[in-house]
Motif scaffolding. Structure first.
Motif, PDB file in Angstrom:
ATOM      1  N   LYS A 555       0.825  -1.192   0.000  1.00 49.98           N
ATOM      2  CA  LYS A 555       0.000   0.000   0.000  1.00 49.98           C
ATOM      3  C   LYS A 555       0.871   1.258   0.000  1.00 49.98           C
ATOM      4  CE  LYS A 555      -4.008  -1.987   2.404  1.00 49.98           C
ATOM      5  NZ  LYS A 555      -4.933  -1.840   3.547  1.00 49.98           N
ATOM      6  N   ASP A 556       0.256   2.336  -0.449  1.00 54.48           N
ATOM      7  CA  ASP A 556       0.891   3.651  -0.419  1.00 54.48           C
ATOM      8  C   ASP A 556       0.357   4.399   0.804  1.00 54.48           C
ATOM      9  OD1 ASP A 556       2.091   6.055  -0.918  1.00 54.48           O
ATOM     10  OD2 ASP A 556       0.806   6.600  -2.619  1.00 54.48           O
ATOM     11  N   TYR A 557       1.241   4.712   1.744  1.00 50.87           N
ATOM     12  CA  TYR A 557       0.820   5.383   2.979  1.00 50.87           C
ATOM     13  C   TYR A 557       0.387   6.813   2.664  1.00 50.87           C
ATOM     14  CZ  TYR A 557       1.056   7.740   7.478  1.00 50.87           C
ATOM     15  OH  TYR A 557       0.754   8.491   8.582  1.00 50.87           O
ATOM     16  N   ARG A 561      -5.575  10.131   5.494  1.00 54.05           N
ATOM     17  CA  ARG A 561      -6.433   9.606   4.442  1.00 54.05           C
ATOM     18  C   ARG A 561      -6.221   8.104   4.358  1.00 54.05           C
ATOM     19  NH1 ARG A 561      -5.065  12.191  -1.073  1.00 54.05           N
ATOM     20  NH2 ARG A 561      -5.628  14.081   0.073  1.00 54.05           N
ATOM     21  N   GLU A 562      -7.197   7.394   3.811  1.00 54.46           N
ATOM     22  CA  GLU A 562      -7.055   5.944   3.666  1.00 54.46           C
ATOM     23  C   GLU A 562      -5.841   5.617   2.800  1.00 54.46           C
ATOM     24  OE1 GLU A 562      -8.629   3.272   4.761  1.00 54.46           O
ATOM     25  OE2 GLU A 562     -10.264   4.205   5.887  1.00 54.46           O
ATOM     26  N   ASP A 563      -5.068   4.638   3.233  1.00 55.29           N
ATOM     27  CA  ASP A 563      -3.943   4.195   2.426  1.00 55.29           C
ATOM     28  C   ASP A 563      -4.460   3.564   1.134  1.00 55.29           C
ATOM     29  OD1 ASP A 563      -2.248   4.945   4.530  1.00 55.29           O
ATOM     30  OD2 ASP A 563      -2.584   2.992   5.512  1.00 55.29           O
ATOM     31  N   ARG A 564      -3.690   3.748   0.062  1.00 55.94           N
ATOM     32  CA  ARG A 564      -4.133   3.262  -1.252  1.00 55.94           C
ATOM     33  C   ARG A 564      -3.458   1.934  -1.580  1.00 55.94           C
ATOM     34  NH1 ARG A 564      -2.602   8.823  -2.870  1.00 55.94           N
ATOM     35  NH2 ARG A 564      -4.438  10.147  -2.592  1.00 55.94           N
ATOM     36  N   LEU A 565      -4.256   1.016  -2.137  1.00 51.68           N
ATOM     37  CA  LEU A 565      -3.734  -0.305  -2.500  1.00 51.68           C
ATOM     38  C   LEU A 565      -2.901  -0.207  -3.772  1.00 51.68           C
ATOM     39  CD1 LEU A 565      -3.791  -3.423  -1.954  1.00 51.68           C
ATOM     40  CD2 LEU A 565      -5.692  -3.521  -3.578  1.00 51.68           C
ATOM     41  N   VAL A 566      -1.679  -0.730  -3.712  1.00 49.90           N
ATOM     42  CA  VAL A 566      -0.817  -0.822  -4.894  1.00 49.90           C
ATOM     43  C   VAL A 566      -0.999  -2.192  -5.558  1.00 49.90           C
ATOM     44  CG1 VAL A 566       1.565  -0.791  -5.732  1.00 49.90           C
ATOM     45  CG2 VAL A 566       0.840   0.776  -3.904  1.00 49.90           C
ATOM     46  N   GLY A 567      -0.947  -3.251  -4.748  1.00 52.82           N
ATOM     47  CA  GLY A 567      -1.118  -4.599  -5.276  1.00 52.82           C
ATOM     48  C   GLY A 567      -1.348  -5.588  -4.148  1.00 52.82           C
ATOM     49  N   VAL A 568      -1.863  -6.749  -4.481  1.00 50.77           N
ATOM     50  CA  VAL A 568      -2.231  -7.734  -3.470  1.00 50.77           C
ATOM     51  C   VAL A 568      -1.808  -9.127  -3.931  1.00 50.77           C
ATOM     52  CG1 VAL A 568      -4.538  -8.008  -4.451  1.00 50.77           C
ATOM     53  CG2 VAL A 568      -4.139  -8.634  -2.070  1.00 50.77           C
ATOM     54  N   ALA A 569      -1.409  -9.964  -2.967  1.00 53.86           N
ATOM     55  CA  ALA A 569      -1.062 -11.364  -3.240  1.00 53.86           C
ATOM     56  C   ALA A 569      -1.585 -12.217  -2.092  1.00 53.86           C
ATOM     57  CB  ALA A 569       0.442 -11.532  -3.387  1.00 53.86           C
ATOM     58  N   VAL A 570      -1.766 -13.504  -2.366  1.00 59.26           N
ATOM     59  CA  VAL A 570      -2.278 -14.441  -1.359  1.00 59.26           C
ATOM     60  C   VAL A 570      -1.385 -15.671  -1.330  1.00 59.26           C
ATOM     61  CG1 VAL A 570      -4.194 -15.945  -0.713  1.00 59.26           C
ATOM     62  CG2 VAL A 570      -4.673 -13.652  -1.573  1.00 59.26           C
ATOM     63  N   LEU A 620     -10.848  -6.443   3.182  1.00 57.05           N
ATOM     64  CA  LEU A 620      -9.641  -6.989   2.560  1.00 57.05           C
ATOM     65  C   LEU A 620      -9.934  -7.591   1.192  1.00 57.05           C
ATOM     66  CD1 LEU A 620      -7.806  -8.772   5.513  1.00 57.05           C
ATOM     67  CD2 LEU A 620      -6.969  -6.820   4.199  1.00 57.05           C
ATOM     68  N   LYS A 621     -10.980  -8.419   1.128  1.00 59.74           N
ATOM     69  CA  LYS A 621     -11.245  -9.163  -0.099  1.00 59.74           C
ATOM     70  C   LYS A 621     -11.912  -8.310  -1.189  1.00 59.74           C
ATOM     71  CE  LYS A 621      -9.402 -12.912   1.352  1.00 59.74           C
ATOM     72  NZ  LYS A 621      -8.092 -13.319   0.801  1.00 59.74           N
ATOM     73  N   SER A 622     -12.487  -7.171  -0.816  1.00 61.04           N
ATOM     74  CA  SER A 622     -13.127  -6.313  -1.823  1.00 61.04           C
ATOM     75  C   SER A 622     -12.234  -5.147  -2.222  1.00 61.04           C
ATOM     76  CB  SER A 622     -14.460  -5.785  -1.284  1.00 61.04           C
ATOM     77  OG  SER A 622     -14.249  -5.005  -0.121  1.00 61.04           O
ATOM     78  N   ASP A 623     -11.056  -5.071  -1.625  1.00 61.05           N
ATOM     79  CA  ASP A 623     -10.144  -3.970  -1.926  1.00 61.05           C
ATOM     80  C   ASP A 623      -9.611  -4.102  -3.356  1.00 61.05           C
ATOM     81  OD1 ASP A 623      -8.866  -1.666  -1.363  1.00 61.05           O
ATOM     82  OD2 ASP A 623      -7.515  -2.479   0.156  1.00 61.05           O
ATOM     83  N   ILE A 624      -9.640  -3.002  -4.115  1.00 60.88           N
ATOM     84  CA  ILE A 624      -9.238  -3.009  -5.519  1.00 60.88           C
ATOM     85  C   ILE A 624      -8.312  -1.827  -5.781  1.00 60.88           C
ATOM     86  CG2 ILE A 624     -10.043  -2.888  -7.913  1.00 60.88           C
ATOM     87  CD1 ILE A 624     -12.715  -3.967  -6.942  1.00 60.88           C
ATOM     88  N   ARG A 625      -7.253  -2.055  -6.464  1.00 56.08           N
ATOM     89  CA  ARG A 625      -6.325  -0.989  -6.837  1.00 56.08           C
ATOM     90  C   ARG A 625      -7.001  -0.030  -7.807  1.00 56.08           C
ATOM     91  NH1 ARG A 625      -0.427  -0.585  -8.775  1.00 56.08           N
ATOM     92  NH2 ARG A 625      -0.539   0.711 -10.648  1.00 56.08           N
ATOM     93  N   GLN A 626      -6.818   1.243  -7.573  1.00 53.62           N
ATOM     94  CA  GLN A 626      -7.357   2.268  -8.462  1.00 53.62           C
ATOM     95  C   GLN A 626      -6.229   2.849  -9.301  1.00 53.62           C
ATOM     96  OE1 GLN A 626     -10.641   2.415  -8.485  1.00 53.62           O
ATOM     97  NE2 GLN A 626     -10.477   0.846  -6.895  1.00 53.62           N
ATOM     98  N   GLU A 627      -6.500   3.059 -10.585  1.00 50.87           N
ATOM     99  CA  GLU A 627      -5.447   3.446 -11.520  1.00 50.87           C
ATOM    100  C   GLU A 627      -5.109   4.925 -11.481  1.00 50.87           C
ATOM    101  OE1 GLU A 627      -3.501   1.449 -13.095  1.00 50.87           O
ATOM    102  OE2 GLU A 627      -4.616  -0.191 -12.175  1.00 50.87           O
ATOM    103  N   ASN A 628      -6.011   5.760 -10.970  1.00 49.41           N
ATOM    104  CA  ASN A 628      -5.769   7.202 -10.971  1.00 49.41           C
ATOM    105  C   ASN A 628      -5.836   7.730  -9.551  1.00 49.41           C
ATOM    106  OD1 ASN A 628      -5.622   7.539 -13.892  1.00 49.41           O
ATOM    107  ND2 ASN A 628      -7.803   7.048 -13.859  1.00 49.41           N
ATOM    108  N   PRO A 629      -4.825   7.443  -8.737  1.00 51.46           N
ATOM    109  CA  PRO A 629      -4.872   7.895  -7.346  1.00 51.46           C
ATOM    110  C   PRO A 629      -4.891   9.403  -7.251  1.00 51.46           C
ATOM    111  CG  PRO A 629      -2.667   7.126  -7.914  1.00 51.46           C
ATOM    112  CD  PRO A 629      -3.535   6.789  -9.068  1.00 51.46           C
ATOM    113  N   LEU A 630      -5.597   9.908  -6.243  1.00 47.38           N
ATOM    114  CA  LEU A 630      -5.649  11.348  -6.019  1.00 47.38           C
ATOM    115  C   LEU A 630      -4.310  11.848  -5.493  1.00 47.38           C
ATOM    116  CD1 LEU A 630      -9.135  11.615  -4.324  1.00 47.38           C
ATOM    117  CD2 LEU A 630      -8.575  12.163  -6.685  1.00 47.38           C
ATOM    118  N   ALA A 631      -4.005  13.042  -5.790  1.00 47.78           N
ATOM    119  CA  ALA A 631      -2.760  13.638  -5.300  1.00 47.78           C
ATOM    120  C   ALA A 631      -2.853  13.845  -3.805  1.00 47.78           C
ATOM    121  CB  ALA A 631      -2.515  14.956  -6.007  1.00 47.78           C
TER     122      ALA A 631
END
Length: 631
Positions: A555-557, A561-570, A620-631
């Motif tokens: 994640k991006d701290y 504000r809510e931390d943004r998901l970069v990628g996920v693995a299991v 956790l399971k519904s978290d999705i990376r967003q392609e255009n993160p806000l500044a």
């Protein structure tokens, strides 16, 4: 007396001599005709009958022919085969004429008590006449007779397959005319009945094996054709069944009470009364339709229809009532605007509207965001309460009894073992399971969570080392996770800082009182950061390690504000239990992958707003990376 004996001896000698001379001439003559076919096949058949008459009346009991297999059938075999070959075309032409007459007359019943139409009768009249001709030859050579029966069996196959093909071609035109559709299905069933009678006429169990195999395969083909028609007819009723089940669903959703308490007991009488009311739309439809089919269909056809209707009703109940489709089962927040998506992806589902209210300023964005939230909330409102599950369970028993019809319908064993009912009951059972049980089911069934979508591709990788330890005395487990590094993180930051960190979550049953999440320190503006941080998770001895998995997020701290998901693995622990440890690079995806069971569990747990473990799991399971993160 002596004179009589001498007369008989002279007669027998003369008959034997004349037949011997006649046979030579006839044999050579027919061999020539076999080459040039100077006459019609009917002429050869008439000659065959006359030769048979001569042999039977004057030669059969004369030495040296008495008790022996005569030769004359072999002379005529090519011509009988020719006649049988030509009979194929005659029979097919007769078939088309009979069916067209039948169609022109509106497929009327062949008699007052029959449920099939005239064309079936006409077709078998033609085939029976053909068989009678061959039978009257009374072929004394068993081997030649076997060949005749095998060839005639092929004629039967051609004719009946052609009839079945015509019916299948015509059937879609008559689906709305239920009376005619039933008669056409009855016609195929009657083909099977008449074929069985023809089989017995041809010798039954004594019939030559090749011919018997041909007819048995034909019986199976007709059986398949009848199944196909019954399925097609039942599918034509699907829109009406779907409409009635939607009414049923509306009535069920109107039932209140029971809350979200697992296993809440309901008064049996009240539940039965509510089940009867809920079933009313479906039963009104089935009562009217099945009464008509019971009067119009052969018993075998009716049972096939009942089987197909049962499958359809169970399937529609599952997809419409128990597991209604989500707005978008591949991405829960697809309908939101890009700005709203970024916020929605990392927030709690039940608090989403509050978050939008606090953070969204553009009117159009708010409108679009709330529209997306409403769509999602409608999906979650479709989930069943424990009381509604109890009502539906009673309704299922009622439907099962209806299709069983006191023994006159489908067998209880078929109904209970049908995959459609088992699938529905399994889906329904998920609603009444505890959070721990549902999470355990999720972990054990979702084996492709970490598969990367081909179109989206990988967004980086993370290196971890996992060590498992089980206490030999208590049976408790310890999971040690070392986060080594991340590599090649794909993350564009229009402005500001990129501060990636790794969050490790342990997922599985019986963890409500355990530490379930650890996170590394963040690394500023580093797309391949090194961490080398170690975490420990403790697990009780209630379950095996196969029921647990590590859910790893990069994640991006973000401050305030809510931390943004970069990628996920299991990583599922069952994959490393035997080795006890594992060090590897895990590819990061934009979201996890789930099948229908996974989505169902997620939706059920999303209702349990007072359950912290359930809320955490859903997030956790519904978290999705967003392609255009806000500044």
């Amino acid at each position: 007396m002596l004179f009589s004996i001498l007369y008989n001896l002279c007669f027998q000698l003369s008959a034997a001599t004349m037949w011997s001379l006649f046979a030579v001439d006839m044999k050579y003559a027919l061999e020539e005709h076999e080459q040039h076919r100077l006459c019609k096949s009917s002429a050869y058949m008439n000659l065959h009958f006359k030769v048979k008459w001569l042999y039977t009346n004057y030669v059969k009991d004369v030495p040296p022919y008495k008790g022996s297999v005569p030769e004359y059938p072999s002379w005529f075999e090519p011509f009988v085969m020719q006649w049988l070959n030509e009979n194929d075309d005659v029979s097919l032409e007769y078939l088309h004429g009979a069916f067209n007459r039948d169609k022109k007359d509106g497929f009327q019943k062949s008699s007052e008590h029959a449920l099939f139409s005239n064309s079936v009768v006409d077709v078998f009249t033609q085939l029976t006449q053909c068989f009678d001709v061959v039978s009257k030859l009374e072929c004394p050579d068993p081997e030649i007779w076997k060949r005749y029966m095998k060839r005639f069996a092929k004629t039967i196959v051609k004719v009946l397959i052609a009839y079945a093909d015509i019916v299948k071609k015509e059937f879609p035109e008559h689906l709305k005319e239920e009376r005619i559709a039933c008669i056409l299905m009855n016609n195929i069933q009657q083909l099977r009945v008449q074929l069985e009678k023809m089989f017995e006429s041809m010798g039954g169990d004594r019939l030559e094996q090749d011919a018997a195999n041909i007819l048995n395969e034909l019986q199976q083909t007709l059986n398949g054709s009848l199944d196909e028609l019954a399925h097609q007819f039942a599918c034509s009723l699907e829109p009406r069944i779907t409409a009635s089940v939607k009414e049923l669903s509306d009535l069920l959703s109107a039932i209140k009470g029971g809350g979200h308490t697992i296993g809440a007991a309901q008064p049996p009488g009240a539940v039965a009364a509510e089940a009867d009311e809920v079933l009313r739309p479906l039963m009104d439809l089935l009562d009217g339709s099945l009464s008509l089919y019971a009067q119009s269909c052969e018993k075998t056809v009716l049972k096939r229809l009942l089987k197909e209707l049962w499958k359809i009703v169970m399937r529609i109940l599952e997809k419409t009532v128990v597991l209604p489709p989500m707005t978008d089962k591949t991405m829960m927040f697809k309908s939101l605007t890009d700005n709203a998506k970024n916020l929605a992806a990392n927030t709690k589902i039940e608090d989403m509207s509050r978050l939008f209210k606090n953070h969204m300023t553009g009117k159009q964005d708010v409108k679009n965001a709330l529209s997306g939230v409403m769509d999602i909330s409608k999906d979650f409102e479709k989930n069943l309460s424990p009381k509604q599950c109890a009502v539906l369970e009673v309704a299922l028993d009622t439907i099962k009894q209806y299709f069983h019809a006191g023994g006159n319908g489908l067998k209880k064993a078929f109904l209970d073992k049908s995959p459609e009912l088992q699938s529905l009951r399994y889906a329904l059972s998920l609603y009444t399971q505890t959070t721990d049980t549902l999470i355990k089911t999720f972990v054990t069934t979702q084996i492709n969570e970490d598969s990367i979508d081909g179109q989206e591709g990988s967004v980086g990788e993370v290196s971890i080392q996992v060590d498992l330890f089980t206490h030999p005395g208590t049976g408790e487990h310890k999971v040690t996770v070392k986060v080594v590094a991340a590599n090649d993180l794909k993350w564009n930051v229009p402005s500001g800082m990129f501060r990636p960190f790794v969050e490790v979550n342990l997922i599985g049953p019986n963890l409500s009182d355990k530490k379930r999440k650890h996170a590394t320190k963040s690394k500023s503006n580093n797309w391949s950061p090194k961490y080398n941080e170690t975490f420990h998770f403790m697990i009780g001895n209630e379950e095996q390690l196969d029921c647990y998995e590590l859910h790893i997020c990069v994640k991006d701290y973000c401050f305030a504000r809510e931390d943004r998901l970069v990628g996920v693995a299991v990583m599922q622990l069952k994959d490393i239990v035997e080795k006890g440890s594992c060090a590897c690079w895990l590819s990061l995806g934009k979201r996890i992958q789930m099948d229908e069971t996974g989505w169902t569990i997620l939706r059920i747990l999303s209702q349990r707003t007072n359950d912290e473990v359930a809320k955490e799991f859903v997030k956790l399971k519904s978290d999705i990376r967003q392609e255009n993160p806000l500044a």
